[in-house]
Design a protein around this motif. Structure first.
Motif, mmCIF file in Angstrom:
data_model
loop_
_atom_site.group_PDB
_atom_site.id
_atom_site.type_symbol
_atom_site.label_atom_id
_atom_site.label_comp_id
_atom_site.label_asym_id
_atom_site.label_seq_id
_atom_site.Cartn_x
_atom_site.Cartn_y
_atom_site.Cartn_z
ATOM 1 N N ASP A 170 0.800 -1.225 0.000
ATOM 2 C CA ASP A 170 0.000 0.000 0.000
ATOM 3 C C ASP A 170 0.836 1.279 0.000
ATOM 4 O OD1 ASP A 170 1.044 -0.524 2.492
ATOM 5 O OD2 ASP A 170 -0.743 0.055 3.608
ATOM 6 N N LEU B 299 0.047 4.427 -2.064
ATOM 7 C CA LEU B 299 -1.240 5.081 -1.844
ATOM 8 C C LEU B 299 -1.334 5.840 -0.523
ATOM 9 C CD1 LEU B 299 -3.559 2.172 -3.042
ATOM 10 C CD2 LEU B 299 -2.549 4.002 -4.398
ATOM 11 N N MET C 246 -3.884 9.233 0.406
ATOM 12 C CA MET C 246 -5.181 8.671 0.803
ATOM 13 C C MET C 246 -6.206 9.749 1.153
ATOM 14 S SD MET C 246 -4.849 7.157 4.655
ATOM 15 C CE MET C 246 -3.932 5.731 4.120
ATOM 16 N N LEU D 147 -5.477 9.725 -5.481
ATOM 17 C CA LEU D 147 -5.772 8.393 -4.960
ATOM 18 C C LEU D 147 -6.452 7.493 -5.990
ATOM 19 C CD1 LEU D 147 -5.818 6.317 -2.707
ATOM 20 C CD2 LEU D 147 -7.900 7.378 -1.829
ATOM 21 N N ARG E 12 -4.566 4.180 -7.376
ATOM 22 C CA ARG E 12 -5.250 2.953 -6.975
ATOM 23 C C ARG E 12 -5.570 2.101 -8.196
ATOM 24 N NH1 ARG E 12 -9.920 4.321 -3.217
ATOM 25 N NH2 ARG E 12 -10.848 5.092 -5.149
ATOM 26 N N ARG F 254 -4.378 -1.659 -8.731
ATOM 27 C CA ARG F 254 -5.399 -2.696 -8.906
ATOM 28 C C ARG F 254 -5.061 -3.565 -10.120
ATOM 29 N NH1 ARG F 254 -9.722 0.275 -9.985
ATOM 30 N NH2 ARG F 254 -10.571 0.338 -7.871
ATOM 31 N N PHE G 192 -6.679 -1.389 1.666
ATOM 32 C CA PHE G 192 -7.447 -0.724 0.617
ATOM 33 C C PHE G 192 -8.344 -1.770 -0.031
ATOM 34 C CE2 PHE G 192 -3.912 2.138 1.180
ATOM 35 C CZ PHE G 192 -4.462 3.385 0.986
ATOM 36 N N LEU H 47 -8.548 -2.669 -4.049
ATOM 37 C CA LEU H 47 -7.333 -2.972 -4.794
ATOM 38 C C LEU H 47 -7.341 -4.368 -5.405
ATOM 39 C CD1 LEU H 47 -4.260 -1.476 -2.934
ATOM 40 C CD2 LEU H 47 -5.253 -0.838 -5.108
ATOM 41 N N GLU I 173 -11.104 2.762 2.697
ATOM 42 C CA GLU I 173 -12.187 3.472 2.039
ATOM 43 C C GLU I 173 -13.467 3.497 2.863
ATOM 44 O OE1 GLU I 173 -9.735 1.428 -1.194
ATOM 45 O OE2 GLU I 173 -10.486 0.975 0.792
#
Length: 523
Positions: free
Chosen positions: A156, A159, A163, A170, A174, A178, A202, A205, A334
């Motif tokens: 992570d 990110l 965030m 972001l 992301r 992903r 996250f 992701l 999130e």
């Protein structure tokens, strides 16, 4: 002579092979590695704060799955493992991708893929990052005849610093991550073991949304001490280092151990759990023969300060025996409805107790290093800027209060505040209440705000080793009025059982000068 025989502490050394071959001090965590490698799942995720030994753990897994049996001589896993099969290992370190934009992130991922592609090759048709990841895994498996191990450290990291930018960077970063991680699900037949470390979760992701068979062991009791150093490990492996530190500090070994415990201990990632010390700080203290704020000194994450602002969290609200269910503080980023999940996952608060009946966890700041470091990071929000003179003034205030002279301490603060521009949002008493809370927290003393009594709430209560201070603050009124309120509502009576003499302090701040105007101190 004894000091020369002590193994060096591995400060900044995150490669298992280097630790072993360099004869550094190593706290044996290989029993956990065997447990994971032979567990029911082939996919694991572990969340721990920064500088908590995650990278060394990943490196140890790398050496184990690469079949480097000779490195594990004398360690717990030597008696457990009998096969030592060599697997192809794809190791990705995402900590290299901090503070980056989309193009830089894609470039860094390209470089890491290329290093593995030099070994296993790359088909011309594989152009995108996710296609290259997929074909890399498949080719490694086909060429070696063995399933592949994928290790992703700090997944992570790209990110974390964005965030708080939900509408800007972001979503863009992301999406890149992903796509990069998405092949892990499709490549399941080719994978022997997948392990990811990080700080937070996250959920968007694909790791947690698509890999529904991933085992999150972050709060599992069998893995409570997989990172960090337990008190038992410290006393068993570091007694010589503690003895040398005690000599440098001119203290007894027991006094030194208690000092280390107060400063660096207090972490629990499940309950029940052994007491866990911050490894980065503990090793630095033992190696440098000095107790200091090493974890915070290594850098305060900007994302934490930004998120504290976003959620309008006051300094006095951090910790203070928060109660929450696991789903509240171990939640994906999130879905955070408060700052609690980020504070917990980042290591600024930790588990202190658990009630089986209500299933509520009690969370609080782990130790003195975190409390002092966090308050230092928040101080500029209340003094406009974190100046050298500001820290010096606070140090002198501590000296005055330690000698029982609150009058001198307030005079020092008044003199300092008169020399700096005032901050925004200073037109309410709560601003000055939080300023006092931060300053007294930096002293390492007990401090609380809005303390309930039978007849009201005390603005600030501070306890030193031999005195308890009851402080009432006013803005644009009168210090005598503050003292009258203390007496009228008999605030000191609430603390009669403390066994300490109570000193009453009434302070008035000027709404025009944004400084202390007058104060009254009564014993």
């Amino acid at each position: 002579m004894e000091q020369q025989q002590l193994k060096r502490c591995p400060i900044g050394v995150q490669t298992f092979e280097k630790v072993i071959e360099g004869n550094y001090l190593y706290i044996d965590k290989t029993e956990y590695i065997y447990r994971m490698a032979h567990g029911a799942s082939n996919y694991y995720f572990l969340s721990r704060p920064r500088r908590f030994g995650k990278s060394l753990l990943v490196s140890t897994l790398h050496s184990y799955f690469a079949g480097k049996k000779e490195l594990f001589k004398g360690l717990a896993i030597e008696k457990l493992e009998t096969e030592w099969t060599e697997y192809p290992v794809l190791h990705f370190d995402m900590s290299l991708a901090k503070h980056v934009d989309k193009e830089t992130l894609e470039s860094m991922l390209d470089v890491q893929l290329f290093e593995h592609e030099k070994i296993y090759g790359k088909p011309e048709r594989a152009v995108t990052l996710n296609d290259r990841m997929k074909t890399l895994i498949m080719r490694a498996c086909e060429q070696t005849g063995r399933q592949v191990v994928v290790l992703i450290d700090e997944y992570d990291a790209p990110l974390l610093d964005v965030m708080h930018e939900e509408e800007e960077n972001l979503p863009v970063l992301r999406n890149v991550m992903r796509n990069f991680y998405s092949p892990l699900k499709a490549c399941d037949p080719y994978l022997r073991f997948v392990f990811l470390t990080g700080i937070t979760k996250f959920s968007q992701l694909s790791i947690f949304s698509e890999l529904n068979n991933i085992s999150n062991v972050s709060m599992d009791e069998p893995y409570a001490a997989i990172c960090g150093i337990t008190e038992e490990e410290m006393l068993e492996r570091m007694s010589g280092h503690i003895e040398c530190l005690a000599g440098a500090l001119e203290m007894t070994c027991e006094e030194t151990r208690l000092k280390l415990k107060e400063k660096y201990d207090g972490y629990h990632f499940t309950w029940p759990s052994p007491d866990i010390y911050n490894p980065f700080s503990l090793l630095n203290a033992l190696e440098r023969r000095k107790i200091d704020n090493y974890w915070f000194g290594s850098g305060t994450p900007t994302y934490l300060i930004e998120m504290l602002r976003k959620f309008h969290v006051l300094p006095s609200e951090v910790g203070h025996s928060m109660q929450a269910m696991a789903s509240d503080f171990d939640a994906p980023t999130e879905k955070m409805e408060s700052i609690v999940p980020l504070l917990y996952q980042s290591g600024y608060i930790t588990i202190k107790d658990y009630d089986k009946l209500t299933e509520l966890y009690t969370l609080d700041i782990p130790n003195r290093e975190i409390r002092v470091g966090l308050m230092q990071s928040l101080l500029p929000n209340y003094l406009n800027r974190d100046t050298l003179r500001g820290k010096t003034t606070i140090g002198r205030m501590y000296g005055a209060i330690a000698h029982g002279d609150m009058d001198a301490a307030l005079r020092l603060l008044q003199e300092f505040l008169s020399t700096i521009p005032y901050c925004d949002n200073t037109n309410y008493e709560g601003h000055y209440q939080q300023l006092f809370y931060i300053i007294f927290s930096l002293f390492g003393m007990y401090v609380d705000v809005e303390v309930r009594t039978p007849k009201g709430r005390v603005d600030v209560v501070m306890r030193t080793a031999d005195t308890l201070y009851v402080i009432e603050l006013k803005l644009g009124k009168d210090a005598d009025a503050a003292m009258s309120q203390i007496n009228l509502k008999n605030y000191p009576g609430r603390f009669a059982l403390s066994g300490l003499p109570v000193v009453k302090v009434g302070v008035n701040f000027s709404a025009e000068t944004h400084n202390i105007e007058k104060w009254v101190v009564e014993e």
